[in-house]
Scaffold this motif. Sequence first.
Motif, PDB file in Angstrom:
ATOM      1  N   GLY A  38       0.819  -1.210   0.000  1.00  7.58           N
ATOM      2  CA  GLY A  38       0.000   0.000   0.000  1.00  7.58           C
ATOM      3  C   GLY A  38       0.849   1.255   0.000  1.00  7.58           C
ATOM      4  N   ILE A  41       2.235   1.683  -3.486  1.00  2.04           N
ATOM      5  CA  ILE A  41       1.191   2.211  -4.379  1.00  2.04           C
ATOM      6  C   ILE A  41       1.023   3.711  -4.136  1.00  2.04           C
ATOM      7  N   SER A  44       3.903   5.788  -5.488  1.00  8.01           N
ATOM      8  CA  SER A  44       4.165   5.687  -6.931  1.00  8.01           C
ATOM      9  C   SER A  44       4.027   7.014  -7.673  1.00  8.01           C
ATOM     10  N   GLU A  52      -4.408   8.271   2.035  1.00  7.79           N
ATOM     11  CA  GLU A  52      -3.795   6.954   1.835  1.00  7.79           C
ATOM     12  C   GLU A  52      -3.180   6.442   3.133  1.00  7.79           C
ATOM     13  N   LEU A 107      -5.627  -3.942  -1.586  1.00  5.81           N
ATOM     14  CA  LEU A 107      -4.695  -3.059  -2.287  1.00  5.81           C
ATOM     15  C   LEU A 107      -5.425  -2.155  -3.274  1.00  5.81           C
ATOM     16  N   ALA A 108      -6.490  -2.655  -3.883  1.00  6.49           N
ATOM     17  CA  ALA A 108      -7.300  -1.811  -4.770  1.00  6.49           C
ATOM     18  C   ALA A 108      -7.955  -0.685  -3.981  1.00  6.49           C
ATOM     19  N   THR A 111      -5.431   1.922  -3.482  1.00  3.57           N
ATOM     20  CA  THR A 111      -5.199   2.638  -4.740  1.00  3.57           C
ATOM     21  C   THR A 111      -6.212   3.763  -4.922  1.00  3.57           C
ATOM     22  N   TYR A 112      -7.453   3.521  -4.527  1.00  2.04           N
ATOM     23  CA  TYR A 112      -8.520   4.507  -4.689  1.00  2.04           C
ATOM     24  C   TYR A 112      -8.767   5.349  -3.437  1.00  2.04           C
ATOM     25  N   ALA A 117      -7.558   6.856  -8.993  1.00  2.00           N
ATOM     26  CA  ALA A 117      -6.421   5.959  -9.183  1.00  2.00           C
ATOM     27  C   ALA A 117      -5.592   6.493 -10.338  1.00  2.00           C
ATOM     28  N   GLU A 121      -0.138   4.535  -9.916  1.00  3.65           N
ATOM     29  CA  GLU A 121      -0.617   3.671  -8.835  1.00  3.65           C
ATOM     30  C   GLU A 121      -1.110   2.339  -9.393  1.00  3.65           C
ATOM     31  N   ILE A 122      -1.811   2.403 -10.496  1.00  3.63           N
ATOM     32  CA  ILE A 122      -2.323   1.172 -11.115  1.00  3.63           C
ATOM     33  C   ILE A 122      -1.176   0.309 -11.620  1.00  3.63           C
ATOM     34  N   LEU A 125       0.317  -1.403  -8.643  1.00  8.30           N
ATOM     35  CA  LEU A 125      -0.623  -2.443  -8.198  1.00  8.30           C
ATOM     36  C   LEU A 125      -0.471  -3.701  -9.052  1.00  8.30           C
TER      37      LEU A 125
END
Length: 128
Positions: A38, A41, A44, A52, A107-108, A111-112, A117, A121-122, A125
């Motif tokens: 996390g 991500i 990133s 976050e 983890l998704a 990301t959001y 996102a 970040e994607i 991931l």
Amino acid sequence: KTLVDKKVTEVLDLVDPSYLTGDDQGSQNIQEFILMAGFAIALSNGVVDNEEVQVLKALVPKQIFIQTIKSVNGKNLAKIMELLELKVAQLKLYITNTKKMSIVKDLALITYADGNAEESEIEVLFKI
């Protein structure tokens, strides 16, 4: 436990993943992995947003949060990804496919966490 009991537990873990609150070594390794991943991500895009950090903090027990943040704080993304590779090698020994799906879901969410996102970040991931 019977096979049915194990399967029911795996399905319930998707809804309420016990590894996020467990205090056994396996759960702690997963918690550390999720937090490191996390953080990677979040980092990133070059900035770890407060939203976050709050999501990460809420996912794992306080002690895991503190010790894991200390291990990644000040490190660049490439170094954190190296640490994640080592953690993945440990997790492969005992993690189930169901837990893998739950981890991807968590983890998704990270990301959001800040409401969108970003491409970077994607990409991280998907690498994880």
